[in-house]
Write a protein that holds these residues in place. Structure first.
Motif, mmCIF file in Angstrom:
data_model
loop_
_atom_site.group_PDB
_atom_site.id
_atom_site.type_symbol
_atom_site.label_atom_id
_atom_site.label_comp_id
_atom_site.label_asym_id
_atom_site.label_seq_id
_atom_site.Cartn_x
_atom_site.Cartn_y
_atom_site.Cartn_z
ATOM 1 N N MET A 95 0.848 -1.169 0.000
ATOM 2 C CA MET A 95 0.000 0.000 0.000
ATOM 3 C C MET A 95 0.896 1.235 0.000
ATOM 4 O O MET A 95 2.004 1.200 0.521
ATOM 5 N N ASN A 96 0.430 2.301 -0.544
ATOM 6 C CA ASN A 96 1.181 3.551 -0.610
ATOM 7 C C ASN A 96 2.577 3.358 -1.187
ATOM 8 O O ASN A 96 3.578 3.668 -0.545
ATOM 9 N N VAL A 97 2.651 2.823 -2.381
ATOM 10 C CA VAL A 97 3.933 2.664 -3.050
ATOM 11 C C VAL A 97 4.403 4.041 -3.506
ATOM 12 O O VAL A 97 3.636 4.840 -4.030
ATOM 13 N N CYS A 98 5.673 4.314 -3.283
ATOM 14 C CA CYS A 98 6.252 5.612 -3.633
ATOM 15 C C CYS A 98 6.983 5.507 -4.971
ATOM 16 O O CYS A 98 7.321 4.425 -5.432
ATOM 17 N N LEU A 99 7.263 6.646 -5.569
ATOM 18 C CA LEU A 99 7.938 6.653 -6.865
ATOM 19 C C LEU A 99 9.419 6.327 -6.766
ATOM 20 O O LEU A 99 10.007 5.822 -7.701
ATOM 21 N N GLY A 100 10.042 6.618 -5.667
ATOM 22 C CA GLY A 100 11.455 6.319 -5.494
ATOM 23 C C GLY A 100 11.635 5.126 -4.580
ATOM 24 O O GLY A 100 10.683 4.493 -4.157
ATOM 25 N N VAL A 101 12.879 4.819 -4.289
ATOM 26 C CA VAL A 101 13.186 3.736 -3.356
ATOM 27 C C VAL A 101 14.047 4.281 -2.228
ATOM 28 O O VAL A 101 14.745 5.276 -2.386
ATOM 29 N N HIS A 102 13.979 3.613 -1.122
ATOM 30 C CA HIS A 102 14.773 3.979 0.051
ATOM 31 C C HIS A 102 15.607 2.765 0.420
ATOM 32 O O HIS A 102 15.077 1.678 0.652
ATOM 33 N N GLU A 103 16.892 2.931 0.467
ATOM 34 C CA GLU A 103 17.780 1.854 0.890
ATOM 35 C C GLU A 103 17.903 1.905 2.404
ATOM 36 O O GLU A 103 17.923 2.986 3.001
ATOM 37 N N CYS A 104 17.982 0.748 3.025
ATOM 38 C CA CYS A 104 18.145 0.691 4.473
ATOM 39 C C CYS A 104 19.377 1.504 4.854
ATOM 40 O O CYS A 104 20.487 1.214 4.400
ATOM 41 N N ASP A 105 19.186 2.520 5.687
ATOM 42 C CA ASP A 105 20.319 3.349 6.076
ATOM 43 C C ASP A 105 21.050 2.817 7.308
ATOM 44 O O ASP A 105 21.990 3.436 7.795
ATOM 45 N N LEU A 106 20.647 1.649 7.795
ATOM 46 C CA LEU A 106 21.351 1.002 8.894
ATOM 47 C C LEU A 106 22.380 -0.006 8.381
ATOM 48 O O LEU A 106 23.282 -0.392 9.113
ATOM 49 N N CYS A 107 22.234 -0.423 7.140
ATOM 50 C CA CYS A 107 23.179 -1.347 6.507
ATOM 51 C C CYS A 107 24.301 -0.539 5.854
ATOM 52 O O CYS A 107 24.121 0.641 5.541
ATOM 53 N N PRO A 108 25.462 -1.162 5.609
ATOM 54 C CA PRO A 108 26.515 -0.454 4.879
ATOM 55 C C PRO A 108 25.997 -0.009 3.504
ATOM 56 O O PRO A 108 25.180 -0.718 2.893
ATOM 57 N N PRO A 109 26.456 1.140 3.014
ATOM 58 C CA PRO A 109 25.990 1.643 1.718
ATOM 59 C C PRO A 109 26.123 0.593 0.607
ATOM 60 O O PRO A 109 27.143 -0.083 0.495
ATOM 61 N N GLY A 110 25.049 0.444 -0.151
ATOM 62 C CA GLY A 110 25.042 -0.506 -1.263
ATOM 63 C C GLY A 110 24.750 -1.941 -0.873
ATOM 64 O O GLY A 110 24.630 -2.797 -1.739
ATOM 65 N N GLU A 119 16.194 -2.436 -0.593
ATOM 66 C CA GLU A 119 15.482 -1.204 -0.897
ATOM 67 C C GLU A 119 13.992 -1.410 -0.706
ATOM 68 O O GLU A 119 13.464 -2.472 -0.971
ATOM 69 N N GLY A 120 13.331 -0.376 -0.242
ATOM 70 C CA GLY A 120 11.885 -0.398 -0.087
ATOM 71 C C GLY A 120 11.301 0.805 -0.794
ATOM 72 O O GLY A 120 12.002 1.781 -1.077
ATOM 73 N N ASN A 121 10.012 0.722 -1.084
ATOM 74 C CA ASN A 121 9.410 1.832 -1.824
ATOM 75 C C ASN A 121 7.998 2.164 -1.346
ATOM 76 O O ASN A 121 7.178 2.609 -2.115
ATOM 77 N N GLY A 122 7.719 1.943 -0.109
ATOM 78 C CA GLY A 122 6.376 2.273 0.354
ATOM 79 C C GLY A 122 6.144 1.826 1.772
ATOM 80 O O GLY A 122 7.072 1.719 2.560
ATOM 81 N N GLU A 123 4.877 1.575 2.060
ATOM 82 C CA GLU A 123 4.508 1.166 3.405
ATOM 83 C C GLU A 123 3.419 0.115 3.357
ATOM 84 O O GLU A 123 2.761 -0.076 2.340
ATOM 85 N N VAL A 124 3.274 -0.565 4.464
ATOM 86 C CA VAL A 124 2.193 -1.528 4.641
ATOM 87 C C VAL A 124 1.242 -0.946 5.673
ATOM 88 O O VAL A 124 1.643 -0.150 6.523
ATOM 89 N N ARG A 125 -0.012 -1.338 5.593
ATOM 90 C CA ARG A 125 -1.010 -0.916 6.572
ATOM 91 C C ARG A 125 -1.587 -2.158 7.223
ATOM 92 O O ARG A 125 -1.929 -3.122 6.547
ATOM 93 N N ILE A 126 -1.692 -2.117 8.519
ATOM 94 C CA ILE A 126 -2.218 -3.237 9.293
ATOM 95 C C ILE A 126 -3.471 -2.753 10.016
ATOM 96 O O ILE A 126 -3.412 -1.761 10.753
ATOM 97 N N PRO A 127 -4.618 -3.427 9.817
ATOM 98 C CA PRO A 127 -5.828 -2.985 10.506
ATOM 99 C C PRO A 127 -5.734 -3.242 12.007
ATOM 100 O O PRO A 127 -5.236 -4.275 12.437
ATOM 101 N N GLY A 128 -6.201 -2.270 12.767
ATOM 102 C CA GLY A 128 -6.266 -2.411 14.225
ATOM 103 C C GLY A 128 -7.716 -2.453 14.649
ATOM 104 O O GLY A 128 -8.559 -3.029 13.955
ATOM 105 N N ALA A 129 -8.011 -1.818 15.751
ATOM 106 C CA ALA A 129 -9.394 -1.706 16.225
ATOM 107 C C ALA A 129 -10.205 -0.928 15.192
ATOM 108 O O ALA A 129 -9.626 -0.253 14.335
#
Length: 90
Positions: A1-16, A20-30
């Protein structure tokens, strides 16, 4: 859900080296509540030890994948969840 046009690389891992991710997931709650998380959340949990809030974990575990998929895509099976897959239960 909510896929973005660009990608985001994990900034906690060494560069490269990170995924990569490009959006978000939604989880239903109450009723009237949904949780949003980056699509890389499983990577952050498994590789970097991230612990989501307990309410988010409870909501994820409460999702009935069979019911959800049948409601959203009644004629499309989920090939990435084989019939013989084990589901972890809390």
């Amino acid at each position: 859900m909510n896929v973005c046009l660009g990608v985001h690389e994990c900034d906690l891992c060494p560069p490269g080296e990170g995924p990569e991710g490009n959006g978000e997931v939604r989880i239903p709650g109450a009723p009237g509540l949904a949780y949003a998380a980056p699509s890389l959340i499983t990577h952050y949990i498994t590789e970097h030890g991230y612990q989501p809030p307990e309410a988010f974990i409870d909501a994820v575990l409460a999702v009935d994948l069979d019911e959800w998929s049948a409601a959203h895509w009644p004629d499309v099976p989920f090939p990435w969840v084989p019939d013989d897959a084990e589901r972890l239960l809390a």
